[in-house]
Design a protein around this motif. Sequence first.
Motif, PDB file in Angstrom:
ATOM      1  N   LEU A  25       0.819  -1.228  -0.211  1.00  0.00           N
ATOM      2  CA  LEU A  25       0.047  -0.125   0.011  1.00  0.00           C
ATOM      3  C   LEU A  25       0.844   1.212   0.040  1.00  0.00           C
ATOM      4  CD1 LEU A  25      -2.927  -0.886   2.530  1.00  0.00           C
ATOM      5  CD2 LEU A  25      -2.852  -0.974   0.040  1.00  0.00           C
ATOM      6  N   LYS A  26       2.152   1.002  -0.055  1.00  0.00           N
ATOM      7  CA  LYS A  26       3.105   2.207  -0.086  1.00  0.00           C
ATOM      8  C   LYS A  26       3.158   3.158   0.869  1.00  0.00           C
ATOM      9  CE  LYS A  26       3.298   1.930  -5.090  1.00  0.00           C
ATOM     10  NZ  LYS A  26       3.124   2.681  -6.167  1.00  0.00           N
ATOM     11  N   VAL A  27       2.919   2.798   2.133  1.00  0.00           N
ATOM     12  CA  VAL A  27       2.726   3.281   3.259  1.00  0.00           C
ATOM     13  C   VAL A  27       3.779   4.138   3.946  1.00  0.00           C
ATOM     14  CG1 VAL A  27       2.241   3.426   5.877  1.00  0.00           C
ATOM     15  CG2 VAL A  27       0.675   1.963   4.294  1.00  0.00           C
ATOM     16  N   PRO A  28       5.044   3.642   3.712  1.00  0.00           N
ATOM     17  CA  PRO A  28       6.456   4.462   3.944  1.00  0.00           C
ATOM     18  C   PRO A  28       6.414   5.312   3.003  1.00  0.00           C
ATOM     19  CG  PRO A  28       6.781   1.844   3.892  1.00  0.00           C
ATOM     20  CD  PRO A  28       5.384   2.188   3.284  1.00  0.00           C
ATOM     21  N   GLY A  29       6.122   5.364   1.772  1.00  0.00           N
ATOM     22  CA  GLY A  29       6.141   6.422   0.838  1.00  0.00           C
ATOM     23  C   GLY A  29       5.089   7.540   1.012  1.00  0.00           C
ATOM     24  N   MET A  30       3.900   7.103   1.617  1.00  0.00           N
ATOM     25  CA  MET A  30       3.314   8.203   2.082  1.00  0.00           C
ATOM     26  C   MET A  30       3.378   8.635   3.324  1.00  0.00           C
ATOM     27  SD  MET A  30      -0.857   6.758   1.253  1.00  0.00           S
ATOM     28  CE  MET A  30      -0.589   5.149   2.203  1.00  0.00           C
ATOM     29  N   MET A  31       4.167   7.982   4.349  1.00  0.00           N
ATOM     30  CA  MET A  31       4.638   8.512   5.428  1.00  0.00           C
ATOM     31  C   MET A  31       5.685   9.709   5.099  1.00  0.00           C
ATOM     32  SD  MET A  31       4.361   5.596   8.361  1.00  0.00           S
ATOM     33  CE  MET A  31       5.550   6.243   9.064  1.00  0.00           C
ATOM     34  N   ALA A  32       6.545   9.128   4.270  1.00  0.00           N
ATOM     35  CA  ALA A  32       7.715  10.154   3.761  1.00  0.00           C
ATOM     36  C   ALA A  32       7.163  11.423   3.019  1.00  0.00           C
ATOM     37  CB  ALA A  32       8.513   9.360   2.904  1.00  0.00           C
ATOM     38  N   LYS A  33       6.323  11.012   2.330  1.00  0.00           N
ATOM     39  CA  LYS A  33       5.430  12.136   1.548  1.00  0.00           C
ATOM     40  C   LYS A  33       4.958  13.066   2.805  1.00  0.00           C
ATOM     41  CE  LYS A  33       2.611  13.488  -2.070  1.00  0.00           C
ATOM     42  NZ  LYS A  33       0.964  13.891  -2.107  1.00  0.00           N
ATOM     43  N   SER A  34       4.043  12.517   3.858  1.00  0.00           N
ATOM     44  CA  SER A  34       3.479  13.323   4.643  1.00  0.00           C
ATOM     45  C   SER A  34       4.288  14.179   5.547  1.00  0.00           C
ATOM     46  CB  SER A  34       2.551  12.383   5.578  1.00  0.00           C
ATOM     47  OG  SER A  34       2.084  13.105   6.648  1.00  0.00           O
ATOM     48  N   LEU A  35       5.590  13.342   5.705  1.00  0.00           N
ATOM     49  CA  LEU A  35       6.538  14.112   6.715  1.00  0.00           C
ATOM     50  C   LEU A  35       7.203  15.293   5.678  1.00  0.00           C
ATOM     51  CD1 LEU A  35       8.258  11.064   8.608  1.00  0.00           C
ATOM     52  CD2 LEU A  35       6.777  12.792   9.615  1.00  0.00           C
ATOM     53  N   ASP A  36       7.512  14.745   4.552  1.00  0.00           N
ATOM     54  CA  ASP A  36       8.018  15.989   3.719  1.00  0.00           C
ATOM     55  C   ASP A  36       6.980  17.292   3.420  1.00  0.00           C
ATOM     56  OD1 ASP A  36      10.381  14.314   3.153  1.00  0.00           O
ATOM     57  OD2 ASP A  36       9.872  13.780   1.210  1.00  0.00           O
ATOM     58  N   ASP A  37       5.769  16.907   3.289  1.00  0.00           N
ATOM     59  CA  ASP A  37       5.043  18.146   3.318  1.00  0.00           C
ATOM     60  C   ASP A  37       4.680  18.735   4.673  1.00  0.00           C
ATOM     61  OD1 ASP A  37       3.912  17.144   0.753  1.00  0.00           O
ATOM     62  OD2 ASP A  37       2.353  16.205   1.272  1.00  0.00           O
ATOM     63  N   ARG A  38       4.802  18.000   5.767  1.00  0.00           N
ATOM     64  CA  ARG A  38       4.661  18.708   6.937  1.00  0.00           C
ATOM     65  C   ARG A  38       6.130  19.721   7.295  1.00  0.00           C
ATOM     66  NH1 ARG A  38       2.322  21.454  10.701  1.00  0.00           N
ATOM     67  NH2 ARG A  38       3.010  21.033  12.626  1.00  0.00           N
ATOM     68  N   ALA A  39       7.385  18.833   6.519  1.00  0.00           N
ATOM     69  CA  ALA A  39       8.513  19.922   6.646  1.00  0.00           C
ATOM     70  C   ALA A  39       8.286  21.165   5.824  1.00  0.00           C
ATOM     71  CB  ALA A  39       9.707  19.001   6.324  1.00  0.00           C
ATOM     72  N   ASP A  40       7.840  20.764   4.596  1.00  0.00           N
ATOM     73  CA  ASP A  40       7.509  21.985   3.803  1.00  0.00           C
ATOM     74  C   ASP A  40       6.616  22.952   4.426  1.00  0.00           C
ATOM     75  OD1 ASP A  40       9.456  20.866   1.792  1.00  0.00           O
ATOM     76  OD2 ASP A  40       7.866  20.266   0.475  1.00  0.00           O
ATOM     77  N   GLN A  41       5.641  22.713   5.012  1.00  0.00           N
ATOM     78  CA  GLN A  41       4.734  23.520   5.628  1.00  0.00           C
ATOM     79  C   GLN A  41       5.485  24.415   6.848  1.00  0.00           C
ATOM     80  OE1 GLN A  41       1.414  21.614   7.617  1.00  0.00           O
ATOM     81  NE2 GLN A  41       0.149  23.297   7.705  1.00  0.00           N
ATOM     82  N   ILE A  42       6.064  23.525   7.624  1.00  0.00           N
ATOM     83  CA  ILE A  42       6.894  24.279   8.510  1.00  0.00           C
ATOM     84  C   ILE A  42       8.161  25.108   8.161  1.00  0.00           C
ATOM     85  CG2 ILE A  42       8.370  23.788  10.643  1.00  0.00           C
ATOM     86  CD1 ILE A  42       7.146  21.065  11.133  1.00  0.00           C
ATOM     87  N   ARG A  43       8.710  24.848   7.186  1.00  0.00           N
ATOM     88  CA  ARG A  43       9.617  25.458   6.395  1.00  0.00           C
ATOM     89  C   ARG A  43       8.943  27.058   5.696  1.00  0.00           C
ATOM     90  NH1 ARG A  43      11.391  21.839   3.006  1.00  0.00           N
ATOM     91  NH2 ARG A  43      12.638  20.564   4.287  1.00  0.00           N
ATOM     92  N   ASN A  44       7.759  26.687   5.263  1.00  0.00           N
ATOM     93  CA  ASN A  44       7.066  27.973   4.763  1.00  0.00           C
ATOM     94  C   ASN A  44       6.519  28.799   6.005  1.00  0.00           C
ATOM     95  OD1 ASN A  44       7.390  26.971   2.133  1.00  0.00           O
ATOM     96  ND2 ASN A  44       5.407  26.079   1.963  1.00  0.00           N
ATOM     97  N   GLU A  45       6.036  28.085   6.823  1.00  0.00           N
ATOM     98  CA  GLU A  45       5.615  28.946   8.194  1.00  0.00           C
ATOM     99  C   GLU A  45       6.729  29.496   8.760  1.00  0.00           C
ATOM    100  OE1 GLU A  45       3.699  26.111  10.713  1.00  0.00           O
ATOM    101  OE2 GLU A  45       1.857  26.125   9.527  1.00  0.00           O
ATOM    102  N   LEU A  46       8.318  29.103   8.877  1.00  0.00           N
ATOM    103  CA  LEU A  46       9.360  29.455   9.420  1.00  0.00           C
ATOM    104  C   LEU A  46       9.587  30.871   8.420  1.00  0.00           C
ATOM    105  CD1 LEU A  46      11.209  26.584  10.542  1.00  0.00           C
ATOM    106  CD2 LEU A  46      10.181  28.368  11.915  1.00  0.00           C
ATOM    107  N   SER A  47       9.491  30.483   7.125  1.00  0.00           N
ATOM    108  CA  SER A  47      10.098  31.644   6.317  1.00  0.00           C
ATOM    109  C   SER A  47       8.979  32.721   6.565  1.00  0.00           C
ATOM    110  CB  SER A  47      10.176  31.370   4.787  1.00  0.00           C
ATOM    111  OG  SER A  47       8.747  30.950   4.280  1.00  0.00           O
ATOM    112  N   GLU A  48       7.628  32.437   6.477  1.00  0.00           N
ATOM    113  CA  GLU A  48       6.491  33.338   6.710  1.00  0.00           C
ATOM    114  C   GLU A  48       6.788  34.225   8.041  1.00  0.00           C
ATOM    115  OE1 GLU A  48       3.143  35.768   5.650  1.00  0.00           O
ATOM    116  OE2 GLU A  48       4.446  34.605   4.686  1.00  0.00           O
ATOM    117  N   ALA A  49       7.033  33.445   8.979  1.00  0.00           N
ATOM    118  CA  ALA A  49       7.317  34.149  10.286  1.00  0.00           C
ATOM    119  C   ALA A  49       8.574  35.085  10.194  1.00  0.00           C
ATOM    120  CB  ALA A  49       7.583  33.052  11.204  1.00  0.00           C
TER     121      ALA A  49
END
Length: 163
Positions: A25-49
Amino acid sequence: MEFALDATFFAFVGLVLFLALVVYLKVPGMMAKSLDDRADQIRNELSEAKRLREEAQHLLAEYQRKRKEAETEAAHIVAAAEREAEMLTAEAKKKTEEFVANRTAVSEQKIKQAEADAMKAVRSAAVDLAIAAAENVLAKKADTKVQSELFSDAIGNVKSRLN
């Protein structure tokens, strides 16, 4: 060696099937993608901040500059008002001094005029008194002959002045 189907074996098989299903079911890929998306979101929030922080610092600096300008302008306004007040005070003092000087001059002139009038009145009274005294003295000492001679001399003096 006998392979017994006990609970450990079924637990192991269940674990393998679960891991196979997770990989399928490619759960590790989804988790990695989810973690990457979360990291991007955090990066964006940090740059916005960071951007918001820089903007806030810029606004703070601008407001501090405006406050300093307002304080400077207020100081200039106060200084101008003080200068104007000093000028008005000096002008009022000068006008007051001129008024007092004029009033003093007018008062002194009135006093001199009153003195002159008093002197004229005293002289006039003295002349009238002297004439009256002279008349009394002449009337007592002079006889009719002296009086007619004085009268004739006075008429002669008047006629000679008229000619």
